[in-house]
Design an enzyme around this catalytic site. Structure first.
Site, PDB file in Angstrom:
ATOM      1  N   LYS A 157      25.757  37.673   8.830  1.00  0.00           N
ATOM      2  CA  LYS A 157      26.468  38.933   9.074  1.00  0.00           C
ATOM      3  C   LYS A 157      26.383  39.872   7.886  1.00  0.00           C
ATOM      4  O   LYS A 157      26.297  41.086   8.039  1.00  0.00           O
ATOM      5  CB  LYS A 157      27.943  38.669   9.390  1.00  0.00           C
ATOM      6  CG  LYS A 157      28.165  38.139  10.784  1.00  0.00           C
ATOM      7  CD  LYS A 157      29.607  38.329  11.183  1.00  0.00           C
ATOM      8  CE  LYS A 157      29.839  37.850  12.598  1.00  0.00           C
ATOM      9  NZ  LYS A 157      31.225  37.964  13.009  1.00  0.00           N
TER      10      LYS A 157
ATOM     11  N   LYS B 288      21.141  35.018  19.399  1.00  0.00           N
ATOM     12  CA  LYS B 288      22.319  34.735  20.213  1.00  0.00           C
ATOM     13  C   LYS B 288      22.730  35.984  21.004  1.00  0.00           C
ATOM     14  O   LYS B 288      22.628  37.094  20.482  1.00  0.00           O
ATOM     15  CB  LYS B 288      23.447  34.330  19.247  1.00  0.00           C
ATOM     16  CG  LYS B 288      24.659  33.739  19.883  1.00  0.00           C
ATOM     17  CD  LYS B 288      25.741  33.458  18.834  1.00  0.00           C
ATOM     18  CE  LYS B 288      26.362  34.738  18.297  1.00  0.00           C
ATOM     19  NZ  LYS B 288      27.705  34.585  17.728  1.00  0.00           N
TER      20      LYS B 288
ATOM     21  N   LYS C  26      28.313  40.432  21.321  1.00  0.00           N
ATOM     22  CA  LYS C  26      29.006  41.642  21.763  1.00  0.00           C
ATOM     23  C   LYS C  26      28.398  42.886  21.161  1.00  0.00           C
ATOM     24  O   LYS C  26      28.548  43.973  21.684  1.00  0.00           O
ATOM     25  CB  LYS C  26      30.468  41.584  21.297  1.00  0.00           C
ATOM     26  CG  LYS C  26      31.286  40.537  21.990  1.00  0.00           C
ATOM     27  CD  LYS C  26      32.569  40.302  21.193  1.00  0.00           C
ATOM     28  CE  LYS C  26      33.479  39.336  21.910  1.00  0.00           C
ATOM     29  NZ  LYS C  26      34.452  38.737  20.999  1.00  0.00           N
TER      30      LYS C  26
HETATM   31  P1  AMP Z   1      33.541  35.650  19.258  1.00  0.00           P
HETATM   32  O1  AMP Z   1      33.135  36.587  20.333  1.00  0.00           O
HETATM   33  O2  AMP Z   1      32.587  35.673  18.092  1.00  0.00           O
HETATM   34  O3  AMP Z   1      34.965  35.755  18.868  1.00  0.00           O
HETATM   35  O4  AMP Z   1      33.353  34.188  19.861  1.00  0.00           O
HETATM   36  C1  AMP Z   1      34.348  33.557  20.629  1.00  0.00           C
HETATM   37  C2  AMP Z   1      33.854  32.242  21.200  1.00  0.00           C
HETATM   38  O5  AMP Z   1      32.729  32.473  22.067  1.00  0.00           O
HETATM   39  C3  AMP Z   1      33.370  31.247  20.130  1.00  0.00           C
HETATM   40  O6  AMP Z   1      33.743  29.932  20.525  1.00  0.00           O
HETATM   41  C4  AMP Z   1      31.887  31.401  20.167  1.00  0.00           C
HETATM   42  O7  AMP Z   1      31.205  30.240  19.744  1.00  0.00           O
HETATM   43  C5  AMP Z   1      31.635  31.667  21.649  1.00  0.00           C
HETATM   44  N1  AMP Z   1      30.397  32.427  21.840  1.00  0.00           N
HETATM   45  C6  AMP Z   1      30.152  33.699  21.439  1.00  0.00           C
HETATM   46  N2  AMP Z   1      28.888  34.063  21.750  1.00  0.00           N
HETATM   47  C7  AMP Z   1      28.327  32.982  22.358  1.00  0.00           C
HETATM   48  C8  AMP Z   1      27.041  32.722  22.918  1.00  0.00           C
HETATM   49  N3  AMP Z   1      26.072  33.643  22.904  1.00  0.00           N
HETATM   50  N4  AMP Z   1      26.815  31.505  23.474  1.00  0.00           N
HETATM   51  C9  AMP Z   1      27.798  30.566  23.507  1.00  0.00           C
HETATM   52  N5  AMP Z   1      29.012  30.744  22.982  1.00  0.00           N
HETATM   53  C10 AMP Z   1      29.294  31.934  22.424  1.00  0.00           C
END
Ligand code: AMP
Ligand code: TRP
Length: 342
Positions: free
Chosen positions: A118, A202, A205
């Site tokens: 990041k 990956k 968002k």
């Molecule tokens: P975040 O949006 O970064 O707060 O992620 C929240 C949860 O979603 C965490 O457990 C991440 O590991 C999961 N997550 C986010 N993006 C992915 C993705 N592309 N594939 C699988 N899990 C994801």
């Protein structure tokens, strides 16, 4: 007090830093819902304090926080079965987070691959919070003495760091087993959903193009269009899973299909092996619409009544604080922090 005496307790969270994606749904929320039905106490938070480690427009943050809460609820998190709240309304997270900043070592933080990704070349200019955030995440988990942490693959290192922090705290303060050693739960075919235009990245968002991700609020046409345009290769689907090894984009679409249809990737290959994309992509789009459309409709309905979302979050934050406060007070005592009282 030993870790073994704690009820199995699940904690996880999602940042309100932009719309929810199919990666969040399959890697996290769907699995949170599954664990809710089992023998766990389940606690889920909207991680707003994590979101502000990078700039968030104050005019949008409250709405984004409610929208993630709506995503949880619409996907099946039931506030009578799980505790659901936003992190900023349970101040014990930040309080324990500070103590953990004093337990975690700079050398440990320097090894966090997500920070390196990041921060990139800009590591002098990012916020101190972005660097320290895994210690706050450890506090999110340990303020409830949680034992199980369902996350996507990208969070594994942070859950391991949480174990290191718990171990060091327990050793340094001779508080044997005070903080339990939690387990990351990273299961199923979609623990790392990839970008639809580049199978080496990956799905996130905040990627540049909206075409690289499926948003939980996308309508049927948009979902179909995005899968149709998803990058693939010219080969048909292989007859066995081995044939997907060097084909990241193809593997990703098969894994998404598997997770949405609640079967293994082998079973999907069993059904579609030998078929071309002209058959598989429309089937995938149809399945995704079937699963996501009711959720996005319910999210819209919930978002029309923000006061109701706030009411549910307030109940959740009271229930969360009832668990967190005694653990924080015990922690302060263990550390030797004075709190004069009337
Ligand atoms: P975040 O949006 O970064 O707060 O992620 C929240 C949860 O979603 C965490 O457990 C991440 O590991 C999961 N997550 C986010 N993006 C992915 C993705 N592309 N594939 C699988 N899990 C994801
Ligand atoms: N840091 C996680 C992410 O960015 C979200 C999160 C915050 C979390 N607190 C947590 C996940 C506690 C598991 C447990 O994806």
């Amino acid at each position: 007090m030993t870790a073994a005496t704690h009820t199995p307790r699940v904690l996880s969270g999602i940042k309100p830093s932009g719309g929810l994606t199919l990666g969040n749904y399959l890697g996290a929320i769907k699995r949170f819902v599954d664990m809710q039905g089992q023998d766990y106490e389940t606690i889920y938070c909207v991680a707003d304090l994590h979101a502000i480690t990078v700039w968030q427009d104050p005019a949008e943050l409250k709405n984004a926080t409610r929208e993630v809460a709506a995503g949880f609820l619409a996907s099946g998190i039931d506030p009578t079965k799980s505790i659901l709240f936003n992190q900023a309304s349970v101040p014990q997270h930040a309080e324990l987070g500070w103590i953990f900043n004093c337990v975690a070592r700079v050398g440990w933080m320097n090894r966090m691959t997500q920070f390196k990704d990041k921060a990139g070349k800009n590591s002098e200019a990012v916020s101190l919070g972005l660097y320290a955030y895994p210690a706050l995440m450890a506090a999110d988990i340990l303020i409830y003495h949680a034992t199980h942490v369902p996350v996507g693959e990208d969070q594994k290192q942070h859950v391991e760091l949480t174990r290191d922090i718990a171990t060091k705290f327990n050793n340094d303060f001779k508080a044997e087993n005070f903080f339990p050693l939690c387990e990351p739960i990273i299961e199923g075919p979609a623990t790392r959903v990839m970008n639809l235009r580049d199978g080496s990245k990956k799905m996130s968002k905040s990627g540049e193009s909206d075409m690289e991700r499926i948003n939980m609020t996308d309508d049927a046409d948009t979902i179909a269009k995005k899968f149709k345009k998803a990058k693939t290769d010219p080969e048909p689907l292989p007859e066995s899973l081995d044939g997907l090894k060097e084909r990241p984009e193809a593997r990703n679409l098969v894994n998404i299909y598997a997770a949405l249809s609640e079967q293994s990737s082998e079973a999907v290959i069993g059904e579609f092996g030998g078929e071309g994309w002209g058959k598989f992509k429309p089937a995938l789009a149809e399945l995704a619409v079937e699963k996501l459309a009711p959720i996005s409709a319910e999210m819209k309905r919930l978002m029309d009544d923000p006061a109701e979302i706030d009411r549910l979050l307030l109940n959740g934050s009271e229930a969360a604080q009832a668990i967190a406060e005694p653990i924080l007070q015990q922690t302060y005592d263990i550390v030797g922090l004075l709190r004069p009282r009337r």
